[in-house]
Design a protein around this motif. Structure first.
Motif, PDB file in Angstrom:
ATOM      1  N   LEU A 148     -29.822  14.479  46.837  1.00  0.00           N
ATOM      2  CA  LEU A 148     -30.775  15.647  47.140  1.00  0.00           C
ATOM      3  C   LEU A 148     -31.869  15.953  46.318  1.00  0.00           C
ATOM      4  N   ARG A 149     -31.804  15.405  44.954  1.00  0.00           N
ATOM      5  CA  ARG A 149     -32.966  15.302  44.182  1.00  0.00           C
ATOM      6  C   ARG A 149     -34.064  14.777  44.731  1.00  0.00           C
ATOM      7  N   LYS A 150     -33.715  13.157  45.107  1.00  0.00           N
ATOM      8  CA  LYS A 150     -34.616  12.243  45.634  1.00  0.00           C
ATOM      9  C   LYS A 150     -35.476  13.096  46.703  1.00  0.00           C
ATOM     10  N   TRP A 151     -34.460  13.698  47.659  1.00  0.00           N
ATOM     11  CA  TRP A 151     -35.189  14.302  48.880  1.00  0.00           C
ATOM     12  C   TRP A 151     -36.080  15.234  48.489  1.00  0.00           C
ATOM     13  N   ILE A 152     -36.041  16.351  47.633  1.00  0.00           N
ATOM     14  CA  ILE A 152     -36.697  17.119  47.005  1.00  0.00           C
ATOM     15  C   ILE A 152     -38.210  16.537  46.655  1.00  0.00           C
ATOM     16  N   LYS A 153     -37.930  15.547  45.869  1.00  0.00           N
ATOM     17  CA  LYS A 153     -39.196  15.100  45.426  1.00  0.00           C
ATOM     18  C   LYS A 153     -39.917  14.420  46.178  1.00  0.00           C
ATOM     19  N   GLN A 154     -39.453  14.022  47.371  1.00  0.00           N
ATOM     20  CA  GLN A 154     -40.193  13.433  48.481  1.00  0.00           C
ATOM     21  C   GLN A 154     -40.819  14.475  49.419  1.00  0.00           C
ATOM     22  N   GLN A 155     -40.553  15.649  49.373  1.00  0.00           N
ATOM     23  CA  GLN A 155     -41.246  16.459  50.254  1.00  0.00           C
ATOM     24  C   GLN A 155     -42.313  17.278  49.556  1.00  0.00           C
ATOM     25  N   PRO A 156     -43.609  17.073  49.987  1.00  0.00           N
ATOM     26  CA  PRO A 156     -44.874  17.516  49.642  1.00  0.00           C
ATOM     27  C   PRO A 156     -45.227  18.801  49.617  1.00  0.00           C
ATOM     28  N   HIS A 157     -44.218  19.706  50.476  1.00  0.00           N
ATOM     29  CA  HIS A 157     -44.505  21.036  50.487  1.00  0.00           C
ATOM     30  C   HIS A 157     -43.521  21.934  49.667  1.00  0.00           C
ATOM     31  N   CYS A 165     -39.538  22.935  43.783  1.00  0.00           N
ATOM     32  CA  CYS A 165     -38.002  23.353  43.646  1.00  0.00           C
ATOM     33  C   CYS A 165     -37.561  22.652  42.304  1.00  0.00           C
ATOM     34  N   ARG A 166     -36.610  23.442  41.716  1.00  0.00           N
ATOM     35  CA  ARG A 166     -35.952  23.123  40.676  1.00  0.00           C
ATOM     36  C   ARG A 166     -35.042  21.757  41.086  1.00  0.00           C
ATOM     37  N   THR A 167     -34.789  21.005  40.115  1.00  0.00           N
ATOM     38  CA  THR A 167     -34.333  19.734  40.367  1.00  0.00           C
ATOM     39  C   THR A 167     -33.032  19.245  39.235  1.00  0.00           C
ATOM     40  N   ASP A 168     -32.785  20.465  38.407  1.00  0.00           N
ATOM     41  CA  ASP A 168     -31.775  20.230  37.409  1.00  0.00           C
ATOM     42  C   ASP A 168     -30.295  19.975  38.092  1.00  0.00           C
ATOM     43  N   THR A 169     -29.442  19.515  37.271  1.00  0.00           N
ATOM     44  CA  THR A 169     -28.081  19.152  37.819  1.00  0.00           C
ATOM     45  C   THR A 169     -27.392  20.487  38.239  1.00  0.00           C
ATOM     46  N   GLN A 170     -27.185  21.455  37.280  1.00  0.00           N
ATOM     47  CA  GLN A 170     -26.696  22.549  37.503  1.00  0.00           C
ATOM     48  C   GLN A 170     -27.013  23.208  38.863  1.00  0.00           C
ATOM     49  N   PHE A 171     -28.286  23.503  38.969  1.00  0.00           N
ATOM     50  CA  PHE A 171     -28.788  24.286  40.157  1.00  0.00           C
ATOM     51  C   PHE A 171     -28.391  23.309  41.529  1.00  0.00           C
ATOM     52  N   LEU A 172     -28.605  21.977  41.495  1.00  0.00           N
ATOM     53  CA  LEU A 172     -28.414  21.197  42.641  1.00  0.00           C
ATOM     54  C   LEU A 172     -26.883  21.343  42.824  1.00  0.00           C
ATOM     55  N   LEU A 173     -26.153  21.336  42.192  1.00  0.00           N
ATOM     56  CA  LEU A 173     -24.725  21.237  42.292  1.00  0.00           C
ATOM     57  C   LEU A 173     -24.051  22.723  42.808  1.00  0.00           C
ATOM     58  N   THR A 174     -24.977  23.701  42.343  1.00  0.00           N
ATOM     59  CA  THR A 174     -24.684  25.150  43.018  1.00  0.00           C
ATOM     60  C   THR A 174     -24.986  25.025  44.374  1.00  0.00           C
ATOM     61  N   ILE A 175     -26.148  24.226  44.717  1.00  0.00           N
ATOM     62  CA  ILE A 175     -26.541  24.370  46.350  1.00  0.00           C
ATOM     63  C   ILE A 175     -25.882  23.519  46.868  1.00  0.00           C
ATOM     64  N   ILE A 203     -32.122  25.367  50.707  1.00  0.00           N
ATOM     65  CA  ILE A 203     -33.316  25.139  49.941  1.00  0.00           C
ATOM     66  C   ILE A 203     -34.481  25.607  50.623  1.00  0.00           C
ATOM     67  N   GLU A 204     -34.972  25.128  51.552  1.00  0.00           N
ATOM     68  CA  GLU A 204     -35.907  25.598  52.647  1.00  0.00           C
ATOM     69  C   GLU A 204     -35.908  27.035  52.755  1.00  0.00           C
ATOM     70  N   ASN A 205     -34.828  27.467  53.111  1.00  0.00           N
ATOM     71  CA  ASN A 205     -34.702  28.801  53.481  1.00  0.00           C
ATOM     72  C   ASN A 205     -35.120  29.891  52.070  1.00  0.00           C
ATOM     73  N   MET A 206     -34.375  29.373  51.168  1.00  0.00           N
ATOM     74  CA  MET A 206     -34.584  30.174  49.906  1.00  0.00           C
ATOM     75  C   MET A 206     -36.140  30.199  49.441  1.00  0.00           C
ATOM     76  N   LEU A 207     -36.923  28.992  49.653  1.00  0.00           N
ATOM     77  CA  LEU A 207     -38.149  28.939  48.949  1.00  0.00           C
ATOM     78  C   LEU A 207     -38.953  29.597  49.988  1.00  0.00           C
ATOM     79  N   THR A 208     -38.829  29.426  51.180  1.00  0.00           N
ATOM     80  CA  THR A 208     -39.541  30.104  52.465  1.00  0.00           C
ATOM     81  C   THR A 208     -39.709  31.611  51.900  1.00  0.00           C
ATOM     82  N   MET A 209     -38.165  32.316  51.966  1.00  0.00           N
ATOM     83  CA  MET A 209     -38.340  33.745  51.496  1.00  0.00           C
ATOM     84  C   MET A 209     -38.769  34.129  50.418  1.00  0.00           C
ATOM     85  N   LYS A 210     -38.654  33.242  49.086  1.00  0.00           N
ATOM     86  CA  LYS A 210     -39.223  33.506  47.880  1.00  0.00           C
ATOM     87  C   LYS A 210     -40.677  33.698  47.888  1.00  0.00           C
TER      88      LYS A 210
END
Length: 321
Positions: A38-47, A50-60, A75-82
């Motif tokens: 999941l972290r790798k995917w986040i880092k590949q998204q130019p748009h 997002c947080r990438t710490d272990t605890q957050f990603l596990l929660t997701i 993650i997309e929903n969360m950041l879009t609304m935020k």
């Protein structure tokens, strides 16, 4: 391995871990691997920022039953609304004066005990809101406070994400004026945030003493709830009825009979004093501020074209609850 992953120590109780395996598809041997994917995917998204710490990603991932596809959507929903509603979701500060005032008034009561399924009880009492005409105590404050303390509670106890919470709405003293203060668009936005944009797993919506407000809810609020959440609605007119669902020992003393002498969750004032102390700790304030920082957002201008996205067929499709 990421340094944060190497430091992670699972804080789940044996009961929670068993539930995570059975209900959330969590495999302790594959847990960090899922986080890394999941972290790798986040880092590949130019748009995305997002947080990438272990605890957050596990929660997701736990909220998504370890489906990478569903985790990405969350993650997309969360950041879009935020990004769209920073006034509700960004820069949450535990020192916001309204939070302390709402706690003092007993508007939201975070009960300390967990039931036999590990679920915690959160009591929301709209009739205790100091003054709904005061802009400092509008529904936006309830949303911000709920998100802030919810974020902190999951940080302090990762069992909460696995076992979920029960929301009890005590309508004692509430008025139709309070209920109608939030317009239809606001109800839609707030429902979207709670259902699709947080890792919170709400396992029950309990309505106590709703009176005439019940009809208003059924005609104006329920329409924005997903079917699975509508099915979790419980309506109770008496505490005797509620005791059959949640035993007496889990309730604040104010919700217990005068002649009851058994264990309880303590008084509302005692529970409030505890949470005022918790949110006053600077380390907790810094954590929530960082977790909700405005820098975490989505940039639609940098969003990849749909044809560049990884095919959905490569991910498990699960019914998430």
């Amino acid at each position: 391995m990421d340094a944060d992953d190497a430091k992670y120590v699972c804080g789940l109780t044996p009961q929670s871990l068993e539930k995570a395996k059975k209900e959330l598809n969590e495999d302790p041997k594959q847990r960090i691997g899922a986080v890394q994917t999941l972290r790798k995917w986040i880092k590949q998204q130019p748009h995305l920022t997002c947080r990438t710490d272990t605890q957050f990603l596990l929660t997701i991932l736990r909220r998504s039953k370890f489906s990478q596809l569903v985790a990405r959507e969350l993650i997309e929903n969360m950041l879009t609304m935020k990004t769209k509603y920073p006034n509700l979701m960004s820069n949450l500060d535990l020192k916001e004066p309204a939070f302390r005032t709402m706690l003092d008034a007993g508007v939201i009561v975070y009960c300390p005990k967990k039931d036999h399924e590990g679920r915690s009880l959160v009591i929301i009492r709209p009739g205790k809101v100091p003054d709904m005409d005061d802009p400092n105590f509008g529904h936006h404050v309830e949303v911000r406070m709920g998100l802030a303390i919810g974020e902190l509670r999951r940080h302090l106890d990762e069992n909460i994400t696995v076992n979920g919470i029960m929301l009890m709405f005590d309508f004692t003293g509430a008025t139709m004026k309070q209920m109608t203060k939030r317009n239809s668009e606001e109800r839609k936005i707030h429902s979207k945030i709670w259902q699709d944009c947080t890792p919170e797993r709400v396992k029950a919506f309990i309505f106590y003493n709703p009176g005439p407000i019940l009809e208003f809810f059924l005609t104006t609020v329920k329409q924005f709830m997903k079917k699975k959440n509508q099915e979790r609605i419980q309506i109770h007119e008496t505490m005797e009825s509620l005791y059959k669902v949640i035993p007496m020992e889990f309730w604040p003393t104010e919700y217990l009979p005068d002649d009851y002498n058994g264990p309880s969750a303590g008084s509302v004032s005692e529970i409030t004093a505890y949470w005022k102390k918790v949110i006053s700790e600077e380390s907790n304030r810094k954590y929530v501020l960082e977790a909700s920082h405005e820098k975490y957002k989505i940039d639609e201008k940098k969003m990849p074209k749909k044809q560049d996205a990884i095919p959905q067929e490569s991910f498990r499709k699960l019914a998430i609850d």
